[in-house]
Scaffold this motif. Structure first.
Motif, PDB file in Angstrom:
ATOM      1  N   TYR A   1      12.578   5.196   9.745  1.00  0.00           N
ATOM      2  CA  TYR A   1      13.215   4.633   8.557  1.00  0.00           C
ATOM      3  C   TYR A   1      12.759   3.181   8.405  1.00  0.00           C
ATOM      4  CZ  TYR A   1      16.219   8.717   8.712  1.00  0.00           C
ATOM      5  OH  TYR A   1      16.694  10.013   8.714  1.00  0.00           O
TER       6      TYR A   1
ATOM      7  N   GLN B   1      13.090  -1.322   2.661  1.00  0.00           N
ATOM      8  CA  GLN B   1      12.210  -1.607   1.539  1.00  0.00           C
ATOM      9  C   GLN B   1      12.110  -3.084   1.223  1.00  0.00           C
ATOM     10  OE1 GLN B   1      14.260   1.254  -1.163  1.00  0.00           O
ATOM     11  NE2 GLN B   1      12.218   2.053  -1.520  1.00  0.00           N
TER      12      GLN B   1
ATOM     13  N   VAL C   1      14.602   3.774   3.779  1.00  0.00           N
ATOM     14  CA  VAL C   1      14.024   5.014   3.266  1.00  0.00           C
ATOM     15  C   VAL C   1      13.348   5.744   4.422  1.00  0.00           C
ATOM     16  CG1 VAL C   1      13.678   4.187   0.911  1.00  0.00           C
ATOM     17  CG2 VAL C   1      11.909   3.775   2.615  1.00  0.00           C
TER      18      VAL C   1
ATOM     19  N   GLU D   1      10.476   7.967   6.155  1.00  0.00           N
ATOM     20  CA  GLU D   1       9.040   8.201   6.019  1.00  0.00           C
ATOM     21  C   GLU D   1       8.522   8.875   7.279  1.00  0.00           C
ATOM     22  OE1 GLU D   1       6.772   4.800   5.004  1.00  0.00           O
ATOM     23  OE2 GLU D   1       7.975   4.290   3.252  1.00  0.00           O
TER      24      GLU D   1
ATOM     25  N   GLN E   1      -0.356  -0.918  -4.590  1.00  0.00           N
ATOM     26  CA  GLN E   1       0.556   0.235  -4.499  1.00  0.00           C
ATOM     27  C   GLN E   1      -0.162   1.572  -4.637  1.00  0.00           C
ATOM     28  OE1 GLN E   1       1.633  -2.590  -5.972  1.00  0.00           O
ATOM     29  NE2 GLN E   1       3.424  -3.013  -4.722  1.00  0.00           N
TER      30      GLN E   1
ATOM     31  N   SER F   1       2.441   8.784   5.108  1.00  0.00           N
ATOM     32  CA  SER F   1       3.362   8.650   3.973  1.00  0.00           C
ATOM     33  C   SER F   1       2.592   8.496   2.664  1.00  0.00           C
ATOM     34  CB  SER F   1       4.295   7.458   4.186  1.00  0.00           C
ATOM     35  OG  SER F   1       3.547   6.281   4.389  1.00  0.00           O
TER      36      SER F   1
ATOM     37  N   SER G   1       4.412   3.557  -0.517  1.00  0.00           N
ATOM     38  CA  SER G   1       5.533   3.461   0.414  1.00  0.00           C
ATOM     39  C   SER G   1       5.410   2.190   1.246  1.00  0.00           C
ATOM     40  CB  SER G   1       5.576   4.694   1.319  1.00  0.00           C
ATOM     41  OG  SER G   1       4.390   4.773   2.090  1.00  0.00           O
ATOM     42  N   VAL G   2       6.470   1.873   1.968  1.00  0.00           N
ATOM     43  CA  VAL G   2       6.505   0.630   2.740  1.00  0.00           C
ATOM     44  C   VAL G   2       5.391   0.600   3.769  1.00  0.00           C
ATOM     45  CG1 VAL G   2       7.896  -0.739   4.331  1.00  0.00           C
ATOM     46  CG2 VAL G   2       8.985   0.362   2.390  1.00  0.00           C
ATOM     47  N   SER G   3       5.245   1.694   4.532  1.00  0.00           N
ATOM     48  CA  SER G   3       4.234   1.707   5.585  1.00  0.00           C
ATOM     49  C   SER G   3       2.818   1.677   5.022  1.00  0.00           C
ATOM     50  CB  SER G   3       4.429   2.935   6.471  1.00  0.00           C
ATOM     51  OG  SER G   3       4.456   4.111   5.687  1.00  0.00           O
ATOM     52  N   GLN G   4       2.576   2.361   3.895  1.00  0.00           N
ATOM     53  CA  GLN G   4       1.242   2.357   3.296  1.00  0.00           C
ATOM     54  C   GLN G   4       0.876   0.974   2.758  1.00  0.00           C
ATOM     55  OE1 GLN G   4      -1.285   4.196   3.199  1.00  0.00           O
ATOM     56  NE2 GLN G   4      -0.780   6.363   3.332  1.00  0.00           N
TER      57      GLN G   4
ATOM     58  N   GLY H   1       7.636  -3.437  -2.389  1.00  0.00           N
ATOM     59  CA  GLY H   1       7.206  -3.271  -1.012  1.00  0.00           C
ATOM     60  C   GLY H   1       7.936  -4.238  -0.101  1.00  0.00           C
TER      61      GLY H   1
END
Length: 458
Positions: free
Chosen positions: A9, A12, A35, A37, A177, A186, A190-193, A226
């Motif tokens: 998790y 964000q 979130v 992932e 993004q 993910s 997303s946050v990790s990407q 992000g």
């Protein structure tokens, strides 16, 4: 669950990672921002990246590092160069954020055009538009040379390979993004990407000395979408401000490792792209009404640039038990504070009146130097007194009603003289720093009563 994959998790807002969902983030204290992932647990591939054993790193003595005068690459757009601190630094990573349709891609395309004309190799990578769409937008801006290259791709491994093969001087990523890394399972955006994509681009910028511009979307709150860690990874964060339905745009730096964060750039959106507004004061004062009460011109500093703005106030009898107070373009609490000073120290009865204060032109000013302008605009509207059009004021107002000093008073007076103002009302304590100025009447005041008395006599 799939092999080599696990569920984590992410927050964000700040990118905090947790093995379980939490209502409040321990890092940034935000609520309901976690979130879920799925990420890969295998080690990332080292393709395209230099192994630590291949090249041995040695520290360098600081005094042996030389800096040349032409270290920065100018973009031929004066407003952008000012915000960047003098131009583009080789190997820098710049994040450009703003609302959709505000002009981020248009500005960067103009930068690419100017750099290509100077025989600087530019690579524009788009993950949102096709080559034909970019060509249609480029036709409105002008002609491009062969140094301008386009690539429509979202895979960072492919992008890394192209950059290493072509070796461009400047790269534009539109937008962060849409980019994805194969080692992160993910979805793009997303946050990790976003975090991993920015990390890869930072390695490319620092390792190869390539200047990279990243376009970032913003949330409803106006922040880059992000994790907040994204802003900590880049060297410079630029924000485009302004109403997308209006013609003006303001470029502001909120982080800059190579220059000041107090400078702003003012642009106007035209059919051929963004045009520089080299005299924002004159631009902001266009359409100012004549012989109207509740209007006064004040001066605020944005970095080293004085900007003259029109402060408007409307004071009328309230029809409710609790009067309404509204402030647009300035701090609401500051306006309430200044109205309390007027009521206590000047005797102006405002407790039963609605008050509306507006900075014309859509500018947002929070510098205390506009305090005197806000006070005089409120008094002008409440007493129905017209302040002459050739009067400009500035000064900070204290809780005791005193007019306090502000910085760069001399530059503010010179800006008023350049735009044809005949009188400047300013703090008494600024007398020594301003000196004598030919062709303009300087009125020094030490109390808010003195400033109001001068306006009443006029």
């Amino acid at each position: 669950m799939l092999k080599n994959k696990k569920t984590v998790y992410f927050c964000q807002e700040c990118g905090y990672e947790s093995a379980k969902w939490m209502g409040q983030c321990p890092g940034c204290k935000s609520w309901n921002t976690f979130v879920e992932e799925t990420v890969s647990t295998k080690k990332p591939s080292s393709s395209g990246a230099m192994k630590s054993s291949e090249k041995r790193q040695e520290p360098v003595i600081l005094k042996d590092i030389s800096l040349s005068e032409d270290e920065r690459q100018t973009t031929q757009i004066g407003e952008l160069d000012r915000v960047l601190g003098g131009g583009i630094v080789p190997g820098s990573l710049v994040l450009v954020g703003g609302d959709p349709g505000i002009g981020k891609s248009t500005l960067l395309l103009q930068v690419c055009r100017n750099l290509a004309e100077k025989q600087v190799s530019v690579l524009y990578i788009s993950g949102e538009e096709s080559l034909r769409q970019i060509k249609l937008r480029a036709n409105r801006i002008g002609q491009f040379t062969d140094k301008m290259q386009l690539l429509c791709e979202t895979n960072l491994e492919v992008i890394r390979e192209v950059i290493e093969r072509r070796k461009p001087d400047v790269v534009v990523i539109d937008s962060i993004q849409t980019m994805f890394h194969e080692d992160v399972s993910s979805a793009p955006g997303s946050v990790s990407q976003v975090r991993e994509s920015t990390n890869v681009l930072m390695q490319i910028a620092k390792g190869m000395g390539v200047s990279i511009f990243i376009v970032g979307h913003v949330t409803k709150e106006g922040n880059v979408a992000g994790p907040r860690v994204l802003e900590h990874m880049v060297d410079t964060v630029l924000y485009f401000e302004g109403d997308r339905h209006a013609s003006y745009r303001i470029l502001r730096a909120v982080k800059n490792r190579f220059g000041s964060t107090n400078e702003i750039g003012v642009f106007e959106m035209c059919n051929t792209g963004l045009e520089e507004v080299k005299n924002p004061s004159e631009y902001m004062l266009n359409g100012r009404p004549e012989d109207a009460s509740g209007s006064v011109v004040a001066c605020s500093m944005e970095g080293t640039r004085p900007i003259l703005v029109e402060i408007q106030a409307l004071v009328c009898q309230s029809n409710f038990g609790i009067p309404r107070r509204t402030a647009v373009g300035t701090d609401f609490n500051r306006v309430n504070l200044l109205m309390a000073v007027l009521e206590k120290k000047v005797g102006l009865r405002l407790a039963a009146s609605d008050a509306y204060v507006n900075i014309a032109g859509g500018m947002k000013m929070t510098e205390p130097a506009i305090d005197l302008g806000i006070c005089l605009a409120i008094v002008s509207s409440a007493k129905d007194i017209v302040i002459p059009d050739n009067v400009m004021v500035f000064g900070e107002v204290g809780l005791s009603g005193e007019i306090r000093a502000v910085n760069m008073a001399g530059q503010r007076v010179q800006e008023a003289k350049k735009l044809g103002f005949g009188t400047v009302v300013l703090p008494e304590v600024c007398r020594s720093s301003v000196g004598k100025v030919e062709g303009i009447n300087l009125v020094y005041v030490s109390q808010i009563r003195d400033a109001i008395g001068y306006i009443m006599k006029k």
